[in-house]
Structure formats: structure tokens, C-alpha cells
Design a protein around this motif. Sequence first.
Motif, PDB file in Angstrom:
ATOM      1  N   GLN A  89      55.363  32.390  58.907  1.00 16.69           N
ATOM      2  CA  GLN A  89      56.636  32.150  59.568  1.00 16.69           C
ATOM      3  C   GLN A  89      56.363  32.746  60.774  1.00 16.69           C
ATOM      4  N   LEU A  90      55.997  34.037  61.027  1.00 17.78           N
ATOM      5  CA  LEU A  90      56.009  34.714  62.363  1.00 17.78           C
ATOM      6  C   LEU A  90      55.003  33.815  63.281  1.00 17.78           C
ATOM      7  N   SER A  91      53.769  33.181  62.967  1.00 19.33           N
ATOM      8  CA  SER A  91      53.157  32.343  63.789  1.00 19.33           C
ATOM      9  C   SER A  91      54.135  31.177  64.257  1.00 19.33           C
ATOM     10  N   ASP A  92      54.798  30.477  63.098  1.00 15.21           N
ATOM     11  CA  ASP A  92      55.805  29.446  63.710  1.00 15.21           C
ATOM     12  C   ASP A  92      56.721  29.937  64.558  1.00 15.21           C
ATOM     13  N   ALA A  93      57.258  31.021  64.409  1.00 16.27           N
ATOM     14  CA  ALA A  93      58.447  31.642  65.200  1.00 16.27           C
ATOM     15  C   ALA A  93      57.891  31.855  66.636  1.00 16.27           C
ATOM     16  N   LEU A  94      56.567  32.461  66.756  1.00 11.62           N
ATOM     17  CA  LEU A  94      56.000  33.063  67.801  1.00 11.62           C
ATOM     18  C   LEU A  94      55.548  31.482  68.611  1.00 11.62           C
ATOM     19  N   GLY A 113      58.714  30.364  70.507  1.00  8.91           N
ATOM     20  CA  GLY A 113      59.405  31.382  71.118  1.00  8.91           C
ATOM     21  C   GLY A 113      60.624  31.685  70.694  1.00  8.91           C
ATOM     22  N   VAL A 114      60.829  31.533  69.336  1.00  9.91           N
ATOM     23  CA  VAL A 114      62.370  31.679  68.683  1.00  9.91           C
ATOM     24  C   VAL A 114      62.311  33.051  67.786  1.00  9.91           C
ATOM     25  N   GLY A 115      63.690  33.713  67.769  1.00 12.68           N
ATOM     26  CA  GLY A 115      63.663  34.781  66.967  1.00 12.68           C
ATOM     27  C   GLY A 115      63.095  34.665  65.483  1.00 12.68           C
ATOM     28  N   ILE A 116      62.869  35.927  65.077  1.00 11.85           N
ATOM     29  CA  ILE A 116      62.505  36.109  63.588  1.00 11.85           C
ATOM     30  C   ILE A 116      62.632  37.695  63.339  1.00 11.85           C
ATOM     31  N   LEU A 117      62.992  38.136  62.078  1.00 10.63           N
ATOM     32  CA  LEU A 117      63.173  39.427  61.879  1.00 10.63           C
ATOM     33  C   LEU A 117      63.830  40.383  62.815  1.00 10.63           C
ATOM     34  N   GLY A 118      64.963  39.566  63.264  1.00 12.41           N
ATOM     35  CA  GLY A 118      65.946  40.325  64.258  1.00 12.41           C
ATOM     36  C   GLY A 118      65.209  40.711  65.725  1.00 12.41           C
ATOM     37  N   SER A 119      63.996  39.845  66.108  1.00 11.85           N
ATOM     38  CA  SER A 119      63.397  40.058  67.347  1.00 11.85           C
ATOM     39  C   SER A 119      63.114  38.754  67.868  1.00 11.85           C
ATOM     40  N   THR A 120      63.111  38.615  69.072  1.00 13.60           N
ATOM     41  CA  THR A 120      62.655  37.198  69.910  1.00 13.60           C
ATOM     42  C   THR A 120      61.358  37.684  70.883  1.00 13.60           C
ATOM     43  N   PRO A 121      60.615  36.859  70.623  1.00 11.40           N
ATOM     44  CA  PRO A 121      59.389  36.927  71.769  1.00 11.40           C
ATOM     45  C   PRO A 121      59.917  36.598  73.015  1.00 11.40           C
ATOM     46  N   ASP A 122      59.273  37.088  73.936  1.00 11.08           N
ATOM     47  CA  ASP A 122      59.851  36.711  75.480  1.00 11.08           C
ATOM     48  C   ASP A 122      59.434  35.407  76.009  1.00 11.08           C
ATOM     49  N   GLU A 147      57.835  20.245  61.505  1.00 12.48           N
ATOM     50  CA  GLU A 147      56.759  20.296  62.387  1.00 12.48           C
ATOM     51  C   GLU A 147      56.343  21.756  62.287  1.00 12.48           C
ATOM     52  N   ALA A 148      55.123  22.321  62.648  1.00  9.43           N
ATOM     53  CA  ALA A 148      54.563  23.548  62.852  1.00  9.43           C
ATOM     54  C   ALA A 148      54.331  23.793  64.275  1.00  9.43           C
ATOM     55  N   HIS A 149      54.251  24.911  64.532  1.00  9.55           N
ATOM     56  CA  HIS A 149      54.074  25.256  66.017  1.00  9.55           C
ATOM     57  C   HIS A 149      52.818  26.253  66.253  1.00  9.55           C
ATOM     58  N   PHE A 150      51.947  26.019  65.338  1.00 13.30           N
ATOM     59  CA  PHE A 150      50.797  26.850  65.387  1.00 13.30           C
ATOM     60  C   PHE A 150      49.593  26.132  65.051  1.00 13.30           C
ATOM     61  N   ALA A 151      48.396  26.550  65.252  1.00 15.76           N
ATOM     62  CA  ALA A 151      46.988  25.888  64.680  1.00 15.76           C
ATOM     63  C   ALA A 151      46.637  26.762  63.609  1.00 15.76           C
ATOM     64  N   THR A 152      45.723  26.220  62.955  1.00 19.09           N
ATOM     65  CA  THR A 152      44.934  26.816  61.916  1.00 19.09           C
ATOM     66  C   THR A 152      43.437  26.263  61.727  1.00 19.09           C
ATOM     67  N   CYS A 153      42.726  27.084  61.115  1.00 18.44           N
ATOM     68  CA  CYS A 153      41.331  26.820  60.727  1.00 18.44           C
ATOM     69  C   CYS A 153      40.858  27.411  59.512  1.00 18.44           C
ATOM     70  N   CYS A 154      40.126  26.955  58.841  1.00 22.63           N
ATOM     71  CA  CYS A 154      39.746  27.427  57.406  1.00 22.63           C
ATOM     72  C   CYS A 154      38.211  27.559  57.114  1.00 22.63           C
ATOM     73  N   PRO A 155      37.581  28.714  57.742  1.00 26.33           N
ATOM     74  CA  PRO A 155      36.228  28.815  57.835  1.00 26.33           C
ATOM     75  C   PRO A 155      35.829  29.244  56.151  1.00 26.33           C
ATOM     76  N   PRO A 156      34.535  29.212  55.675  1.00 34.42           N
ATOM     77  CA  PRO A 156      34.272  29.929  54.196  1.00 34.42           C
ATOM     78  C   PRO A 156      34.476  31.409  54.355  1.00 34.42           C
ATOM     79  N   LYS A 157      34.566  31.926  53.126  1.00 33.00           N
ATOM     80  CA  LYS A 157      34.479  33.169  52.923  1.00 33.00           C
ATOM     81  C   LYS A 157      33.178  33.837  53.629  1.00 33.00           C
TER      82      LYS A 157
END
Length: 182
Positions: A52-57, A60-69, A97-107
Motif C-alpha cells: 500500500q505504501l508502494s502504491d501511494a508513493l 504521489g498520493v497521501g497515506i498514513l496522514g502524510s503525502t510525498p512531495d 491499477e497498481a503504481h509500482f513494479a515487482t519481481c519475485c526472485p527465489p529465496k
Amino acid sequence: MTLKGSFWWTVDEFKQLQLPQPTWTLPDWLPGSGFTLLFAPGKTGKSILAAQLSDALGQGVGILGSTPDRAWRVLYVQADASRVEWQDQLRSILPGEAHFATCCPPKYWLDLEPEKSRVRSAIKESQAEFVWFDALDGLSAAHNVESLDGFKALDSRLRPMMGESPYGIIHHPRRPQAKVEY
């Protein structure tokens, strides 16, 4: 007594100094340099919060009462859950729609040079400005992440991948191993 230098001051002098203000990725939550450690017992929502933090970042929208610049380019490196489990989690918590990327490397990908190179490439190709590494326990088998020395050793391996960019590490205490009596 006043010493004109940079090591000590009177309290009144110190209160008047013009000190540089810290930079923030997400004000009061995620610093703009170094790393953030998100630590809690297993299955308490750390990955969900980080997504959720990743998506908000990313928006560029607020989350947890704070907004990135601004909007940030975020990469989430998931090495704690299977791809199917991670996909199900993302579908559940981010149905649109999500607003970040992800990858899943092995352990233990940090111990495997081909995988380490792939993660490094993902960071570069996604132009990530903030990266979550989930979870500390799944990054490397070479270090005891429950010790400060082991944690420092892992950080020294992640830092070159990130340069000056901030990153987050998700960690949970190891579950006690069941004792088997014979």
C-alpha cells in the motif's frame, strides 16, 4: 566558554545553528536516504502495508496522514511469498491499477550471482527510486539476520545495489523450531 569549531558549542549556540533538514520519501515515515526496517511478527500485514505504501508513493498520493512531495518509482522485491501467494495478495489489496513494479526472485537470491544480477537489472530497468526487500530472512542464507553483525553484512551487500537511493527491508522474527523428542 565558547569554542569556535564544529565539534562542540554552547547550548545557546547550538540552538541557533542552521542545520540541514532531513529529506523524506514519505514525510515522517520513510527517510529519503538509508533504509527503513519494517519489523513485526509473521502474518501481521507487513507486506500488505508495504504494498500500500508502494502504491501511494507510485501515485504521489497521501497515506498514513502524510503525502510525498512527488510520485516515486518503486520496486517491490518479493522473496518471502510464492509468486501465486504474492499475486493473490496484490489482487486482493490493489484491485485496480497498481503504481509500482515487482519481481519475485527465489529465496536466498543474494547468494546466487545470476539472481542477484537479475534483481540489480530490475532495479536499474524499472528506474526504481525506492525498493522494498521482502523479507530479510529470504535474502541470504549466509548471514544470521537475527544478529546485528548479520544484519550489517546484508546491508553492506544491498547498499551497492541501491547507491544513494532509500530502501525498505521487511523482517519478522524467526519462528521457533519445534523440538522433536525421540
